[in-house]
Write an enzyme that holds these catalytic residues in place. Structure first.
Site, PDB file in Angstrom:
ATOM      1  N   ARG A   1      36.817  28.341  40.501  1.00 48.18           N
ATOM      2  CA  ARG A   1      37.200  29.694  40.934  1.00 48.18           C
ATOM      3  C   ARG A   1      37.996  29.603  42.237  1.00 48.18           C
ATOM      4  O   ARG A   1      38.929  30.348  42.455  1.00 48.18           O
ATOM      5  CB  ARG A   1      35.941  30.575  41.133  1.00 48.18           C
ATOM      6  CG  ARG A   1      36.258  31.887  41.838  1.00 48.18           C
ATOM      7  CD  ARG A   1      35.185  32.959  41.694  1.00 48.18           C
ATOM      8  NE  ARG A   1      33.831  32.498  41.640  1.00 48.18           N
ATOM      9  CZ  ARG A   1      33.108  32.092  42.702  1.00 48.18           C
ATOM     10  NH1 ARG A   1      33.618  32.117  43.912  1.00 48.18           N
ATOM     11  NH2 ARG A   1      31.860  31.686  42.540  1.00 48.18           N
TER      12      ARG A   1
ATOM     13  N   TYR B   1      53.353  53.196  38.120  1.00 50.19           N
ATOM     14  CA  TYR B   1      52.725  52.855  36.835  1.00 50.19           C
ATOM     15  C   TYR B   1      51.396  53.615  36.672  1.00 50.19           C
ATOM     16  O   TYR B   1      50.605  53.700  37.624  1.00 50.19           O
ATOM     17  CB  TYR B   1      52.510  51.334  36.791  1.00 50.19           C
ATOM     18  CG  TYR B   1      51.627  50.881  35.664  1.00 50.19           C
ATOM     19  CD1 TYR B   1      51.984  51.110  34.340  1.00 50.19           C
ATOM     20  CD2 TYR B   1      50.428  50.229  35.913  1.00 50.19           C
ATOM     21  CE1 TYR B   1      51.160  50.712  33.295  1.00 50.19           C
ATOM     22  CE2 TYR B   1      49.604  49.815  34.874  1.00 50.19           C
ATOM     23  CZ  TYR B   1      49.980  50.074  33.576  1.00 50.19           C
ATOM     24  OH  TYR B   1      49.161  49.671  32.555  1.00 50.19           O
TER      25      TYR B   1
ATOM     26  N   ASP C   1      55.733  46.670  44.310  1.00 52.49           N
ATOM     27  CA  ASP C   1      55.454  46.202  42.954  1.00 52.49           C
ATOM     28  C   ASP C   1      56.814  45.890  42.331  1.00 52.49           C
ATOM     29  O   ASP C   1      57.593  46.778  42.004  1.00 52.49           O
ATOM     30  CB  ASP C   1      54.713  47.294  42.167  1.00 52.49           C
ATOM     31  CG  ASP C   1      54.356  46.834  40.753  1.00 52.49           C
ATOM     32  OD1 ASP C   1      55.055  45.941  40.225  1.00 52.49           O
ATOM     33  OD2 ASP C   1      53.401  47.379  40.167  1.00 52.49           O
TER      34      ASP C   1
ATOM     35  N   LYS D   1      54.598  40.569  32.430  1.00 47.09           N
ATOM     36  CA  LYS D   1      55.926  41.059  32.065  1.00 47.09           C
ATOM     37  C   LYS D   1      56.977  39.953  32.209  1.00 47.09           C
ATOM     38  O   LYS D   1      56.858  38.934  31.578  1.00 47.09           O
ATOM     39  CB  LYS D   1      56.223  42.309  32.902  1.00 47.09           C
ATOM     40  CG  LYS D   1      55.060  43.318  32.937  1.00 47.09           C
ATOM     41  CD  LYS D   1      54.778  43.870  31.567  1.00 47.09           C
ATOM     42  CE  LYS D   1      53.569  44.768  31.400  1.00 47.09           C
ATOM     43  NZ  LYS D   1      52.596  45.003  32.401  1.00 47.09           N
TER      44      LYS D   1
HETATM   45  C1  LIG Z   1      54.915  48.183  37.187  1.00 46.93           C
HETATM   46  C2  LIG Z   1      53.570  47.706  36.736  1.00 46.93           C
HETATM   47  N1  LIG Z   1      52.683  47.293  37.644  1.00 46.93           N
HETATM   48  C3  LIG Z   1      51.465  46.845  37.284  1.00 46.93           C
HETATM   49  C4  LIG Z   1      51.066  46.822  35.963  1.00 46.93           C
HETATM   50  C5  LIG Z   1      49.684  46.349  35.599  1.00 46.93           C
HETATM   51  O1  LIG Z   1      49.729  45.075  35.050  1.00 46.93           O
HETATM   52  P1  LIG Z   1      48.676  44.487  33.978  1.00 46.93           P
HETATM   53  O2  LIG Z   1      48.861  45.260  32.712  1.00 46.93           O
HETATM   54  O3  LIG Z   1      49.049  43.043  33.883  1.00 46.93           O
HETATM   55  O4  LIG Z   1      47.318  44.684  34.549  1.00 46.93           O
HETATM   56  C6  LIG Z   1      51.970  47.228  34.982  1.00 46.93           C
HETATM   57  C7  LIG Z   1      51.572  47.190  33.561  1.00 46.93           C
HETATM   58  O5  LIG Z   1      52.250  47.687  32.700  1.00 46.93           O
HETATM   59  C8  LIG Z   1      53.252  47.688  35.371  1.00 46.93           C
HETATM   60  O6  LIG Z   1      54.145  48.119  34.472  1.00 46.93           O
END
Ligand SMILES: Cc1ncc(COP(=O)(O)O)c(C=O)c1O
Length: 385
Positions: free
Chosen positions: A52, A104, A176, A201
């Site tokens: 971990r 998001y 982000d 992504k």
């Molecule tokens: C811009 C953005 N940030 C964060 C996330 C969250 O990521 P995860 O689905 O890997 O938890 C997403 C998921 O679609 C996203 O589009």
């Protein structure tokens, strides 16, 4: 395989964080699928005690992602949401955060439904308007959390100006960067303190892993995030780390094709009689096209378009054959989705309307297929509208 300080972006993507395996010389970092490490004697070990806390595959990925984003250190988590959750632990009860209003949906849910219970407060502001951001700051504001471009209406925030504003108020700028990827935009170059990604992504890029990362530059943040990654334990697995490490090798090449296909689809949709509006920062008609040219090195594979009604959107979403109807984005295959009922279903309907997520809005994550096949598929689905 030492990288020089001059190494260019695609060379960094391929090699940073990775050395040939010390045991065999294997050029690819192995998947160290182990939970613990045998110690040579009491108090004597090779720097690895428990998986971990330390894992060579994950640490190779973390070195790679820190270099790609131009940060000092990176921490890989089990999902993008786990990464954002770790960032939130930099806050203390009573702190206030200003957030991009069409962030998001999962981020909104975490802030609104979970973190508010711990006496943190959040203001949702159109961060493309920095005067509004400044008005939202209070003496309790500790973080400005920005997504640019936003999901799904592709609104941009001026990163350099946002960093200046945040720092004038003693506030951290967190970005982000999932939608753009570091191949197109590197927020730390503009002054961001922390960058986060859903590695699910573009960084992984092949729709076969869920993960997240936090990249930091401040020593105090790095020390805390390292502690929290181990203390909370929401680490990325060795196999997922290996997949993302493989993904970043082709990130620059993939982003070129995602961007070319994104632009071509946006142009195609713009000229289509059934389409009311197209959201894509690469179009000169996008209100922030000039800013996109300044802070991005390409406009990416994400676009959205409005068909005016739920029924029209349903016909297109059900009519496509090559475009896969699915949540998520950033994979090599093209995905199509309906934000109002899929990614943004957890956002209240009145807020969705305010930020342009109408029932007729359709989002595309352009993959790397031949563009003619994508256009043909959309054209036949639009015929049914
Ligand atoms: C811009 C953005 N940030 C964060 C996330 C969250 O990521 P995860 O689905 O890997 O938890 C997403 C998921 O679609 C996203 O589009």
């Amino acid at each position: 395989m030492k990288l020089t300080s001059r190494a260019r972006f695609s060379t960094v993507c391929l090699h940073a964080g990775q050395e040939p395996d010390p045991t065999t010389g294997a050029i690819i970092t192995p998947i160290y699928q182990t939970s613990t490490y045998v110690q040579e004697a009491l108090g004597r070990h090779k720097g690895y005690e428990y998986a971990r806390t330390q894992n060579p595959t994950r640490m190779a990925l973390e070195g790679n992602l820190a270099a790609i984003e131009g940060g000092k250190a990176a921490f890989a988590f089990a999902s993008g949401m786990a990464a954002i959750g770790a960032i939130a632990t930099l806050l203390q009860s009573g702190d206030h955060v200003v957030v991009s209003d069409n962030t998001y949906g999962g981020t909104f849910r975490l802030f609104d439904k979970v973190l508010q219970r711990y006496q943190l407060s959040f203001s949702y502001v159109d961060t493309s308007r920095l005067d509004e951001v400044e008005r939202a700051f209070t003496s309790a504001t500790k973080m400005l959390f920005v997504e640019t471009p936003t999901n799904p209406v592709m609104r941009l925030t001026d990163l350099g100006a946002a960093a200046d504003l945040a720092h004038r108020h003693g506030v951290r700028l967190v970005v982000d960067n999932t939608f753009a990827s570091p191949a197109l935009q590197r927020p730390i170059e503009f002054g961001a303190d922390i960058v986060t990604h859903s590695t699910t992504k573009y960084l992984n890029g092949h729709s076969d892993s869920v993960g997240g990362v936090v990249v930091a530059v401040r020593d105090d943040d790095i020390e805390w995030l390292k502690f929290v990654q181990n203390a909370e334990g929401a680490i990325l697995s060795p196999f997922d780390s290996w997949l993302v490490l493989r993904g970043t090798k082709t990130l620059p090449l993939r982003m070129l094709q995602h961007s070319a296909n994104g632009l071509a689809l946006a142009q195609f949709l713009c000229g289509h009689a059934k389409v009311k509006h197209v959201y894509y920062p690469g179009l000169p008609s996008h209100p922030q096209h000039e800013l996109a040219k300044r802070q991005m090195r390409g406009f990416g594979g994400m676009l959205a378009f409005d068909l005016g009604s739920l029924e029209a959107a349903r016909r297109v979403l059900n009519g496509v054959k090559l475009h896969a109807l699915a949540e998520s984005l950033g994979g090599v295959e093209t995905l199509i989705s309906h934000p109002a009922t899929m990614t943004h279903a957890s956002v209240p309907a009145d807020r969705r309307q305010e930020i342009g997520i109408t029932d007729g809005l359709v989002r595309i994550s352009a993959g790397i297929e031949d563009i003619e096949d994508l256009k043909e598929d959309l054209a036949q689905a639009l015929d049914a509208v």
